[in-house]
Design an enzyme around this catalytic site. Structure first.
Site, short mmCIF file in Angstrom:
data_model
loop_
_atom_site.label_atom_id
_atom_site.label_comp_id
_atom_site.label_asym_id
_atom_site.label_seq_id
_atom_site.Cartn_x
_atom_site.Cartn_y
_atom_site.Cartn_z
N THR A 1 -5.53 -7.77 4.54
CA THR A 1 -4.70 -8.15 5.69
C THR A 1 -3.89 -6.98 6.25
OG1 THR A 1 -2.86 -8.79 4.23
CG2 THR A 1 -4.47 -10.50 4.79
N THR B 1 1.22 -8.45 0.07
CA THR B 1 -0.02 -9.17 0.37
C THR B 1 -0.50 -9.91 -0.86
OG1 THR B 1 -2.29 -9.00 1.22
CG2 THR B 1 -1.51 -7.21 -0.19
N TYR B 2 -1.13 -11.04 -0.62
CA TYR B 2 -1.78 -11.80 -1.68
C TYR B 2 -3.29 -11.84 -1.43
CZ TYR B 2 3.09 -13.21 -2.11
OH TYR B 2 4.46 -13.19 -2.23
N ASN B 3 -3.71 -11.05 -0.43
CA ASN B 3 -5.13 -10.96 -0.05
C ASN B 3 -5.71 -12.33 0.30
OD1 ASN B 3 -4.98 -8.56 -2.50
ND2 ASN B 3 -5.67 -8.01 -0.45
N THR B 4 -4.90 -13.12 0.99
CA THR B 4 -5.37 -14.42 1.45
C THR B 4 -5.08 -14.60 2.93
OG1 THR B 4 -3.26 -15.49 0.90
CG2 THR B 4 -4.97 -15.50 -0.80
N GLU C 1 2.86 -18.35 4.21
CA GLU C 1 2.34 -17.26 5.05
C GLU C 1 3.20 -17.09 6.30
OE1 GLU C 1 -2.39 -17.04 4.27
OE2 GLU C 1 -1.68 -19.00 4.96
N CYS D 1 24.56 -17.66 15.40
CA CYS D 1 24.05 -18.15 14.13
C CYS D 1 25.20 -18.73 13.31
CB CYS D 1 23.35 -17.03 13.35
SG CYS D 1 22.52 -17.61 11.86
#
Length: 497
Positions: free
Chosen positions: A403, A391-394, A468, A135
């Site tokens: 999720t 989480t953004y619940n999407t 995401e 790296c």
């Protein structure tokens, strides 16, 4: 400021922003008379070689400096004050400001606050760890930081030029990076009882946390296609841009027009196929939840499913002719360049099962780290929990989605590849939720990150947002770091008892 009040790397950032201002004033050409062309002054101004902080994510879809909200602005200011720059890792990670805040706080503590190891040792260990995965992005950053805090330039000629104490850490470095299940209390004893070059327990804990931090950060760097910084090798060119905003030098370096570089399914108009993928995944999650509610597999069946998944993970691999990201030669910073995870998969070596019920981060690792390196256990624990629970619940275009099942499958699949088993988890869910292209991406980013390609990034979750996919990488980073830590800390605990 030239008397030392400002870090020299800030000057590079100032140049970068001045150059952007020049480009705006000249409207992309050298015909305007608003700004004197630097060439007339005999000054060579570097130009970023690439577009934005990531080679995988279109620049227009990243968080633009100046358009951030109050929390992001504070994070940018803190990062700049700490690092002397707004680095590209920060500019990608800021998709998830809650995590970024915890990450920056932890990294700052490890590198700059009071601790067992001197500052130049910390940066050199970062170089050693990042070099294991070739790296060059992280190696270059820490070479600069190592010199800035007074490190001996001779050490940078190769690990053999560093103190014997650091050389002795090389064996632990390579095992942690590639085969942490091989670490035993004998390896720990060898480091702690080597007479004049011995490590104290506190120093070793500090070193282990640094090694695991930079192994996992290398995974994030490659997994998100982080572009080199403008002041580092491979990050700039002195050739002027053409009217079309790129020139032949960019093409030969693998960079084409912005639209061509970032043409990918992610973020595009939904296709029927990709929408169906999202719908199918959500339906599987619903079915699995219903099965959980109806009946629970026996412990014997759960153990069988774990062994099956662990065995199958050995055969998940990308094409051998995939090109890895271009890097400079960093092999001088570590020994045994042929040692890697690929040896394990090819030779079919057995990975012993590590039962979390026998040794876990929460019940064992956390307290050990906090006892020997105060506050770091708390910082790591907070970072692990934020990544795991974030989480953004999407899911793609869907909202109000739980999720947790999917996040747990990703985390446990990574630990499964390292032989770590949770007795209360049904590993049959992994094959239901993670398709082959996603597994290839996960395994590559976690085990051989230097082989990650944009094709792999584009091929999984094609209808999901870039934010995401960055979220996925946060799970990979923290699950990998925790897996490495568990093996190292268990060996230290066994040595102590």
């Amino acid at each position: 400021c030239w008397n030392g009040a400002v870090h020299c790397k800030q000057v590079w950032l100032i140049i970068k922003h001045l150059y952007k201002m020049i480009c705006v004033c000249t409207n992309g050409t050298s015909k305007s008379t608003h700004v004197r062309v630097p060439r007339e002054l005999g000054i060579r101004i570097p130009r970023p070689l690439g577009h934005g902080p990531s080679r995988f994510i279109p620049e227009k879809e990243t968080i633009q400096v100046g358009n951030e909200d109050a929390m992001m602005h504070t994070l940018f200011a803190d990062s700049f004050a700490t690092l002397g720059r707004l680095d590209n890792v920060t500019l990608v990670m800021v998709f998830h400001p809650q995590y970024l805040e915890s990450f920056l706080k932890t990294q700052h503590y490890l590198l700059q606050m009071d601790g067992p190891l001197p500052l130049h040792y910390r940066h050199y260990i970062g170089i050693m760890a990042a070099a294991r995965h070739q790296c060059s992005y992280l190696v270059n950053l820490h070479v600069n930081d190592f010199l800035h805090v007074g490190g001996d330039p001779k050490w940078l000629n190769g690990l053999e030029n560093a103190p014997q104490k650091l050389q002795n850490l090389g064996e632990l470095n390579k095992m942690l990076a590639h085969r942490p299940w091989l670490i035993t209390k004998e390896h720990i004893e060898q480091l702690l009882k080597t007479e004049e070059n011995s490590w104290s327990l506190a120093e070793l804990i500090h070193a282990v946390v640094l090694l695991t931090h930079y192994h996992s950060l290398a995974s994030f760097t490659f997994g998100c296609g982080i572009s080199p910084e403008i002041d580092c090798e491979g990050g700039h060119t002195f050739r002027p841009p053409s009217v079309s905003n790129y020139c032949i030098c960019d093409i030969t370096n693998g960079y084409h027009g912005v639209d061509e570089i970032h043409a990918s399914p992610t973020g595009s108009i939904p296709s029927t196929e990709s929408v169906c993928e999202v719908e199918a995944l959500m339906e599987k999650m619903k079915q699995l939840q219903e099965c959980r509610d109806e009946e629970e597999a026996s412990q014997e069946e759960m153990a069988t499913r774990f062994e099956r998944e662990k065995r199958e993970s050995m055969f998940v691999c990308s094409s051998e002719d995939e090109e890895s990201a271009p890097t400079r030669d960093v092999s001088r910073h570590f020994e045994d360049t042929s040692y890697g995870y690929k040896d394990f998969s090819r030779h079919g070596m057995h990975v012993p099962t590590f039962r979390v019920q026998d040794y876990s981060w929460e019940d064992h690792g956390y307290s050990l780290v906090n006892r020997l390196y105060p506050d770091v256990g708390q910082l790591l624990d907070e970072k692990f929990h934020i990544a795991y629970n974030l989480t953004y619940n999407t899911m793609a275009m869907h909202k109000d989605v739980d999720t947790s099942m999917l996040r747990r499958a990703i985390w446990n699949y990574i630990h499964c590849m390292f032989g770590i088993r949770y007795d209360d988890y049904d590993y049959g869910e992994i094959n239901q939720l993670l398709d082959r292209s996603f597994k290839v991406y996960i395994k590559t980013v976690v085990c051989t990150p230097e082989k990650t390609t944009k094709r792999m990034y584009d091929s999984f979750w094609r209808q999901f947002e870039h934010s995401e996919k960055v979220h996925v990488n946060l799970l990979l980073v923290e699950a990998r770091m925790q897996a490495e830590l568990l093996y190292a800390l268990r060996a230290i605990t066994r040595y102590m008892t």
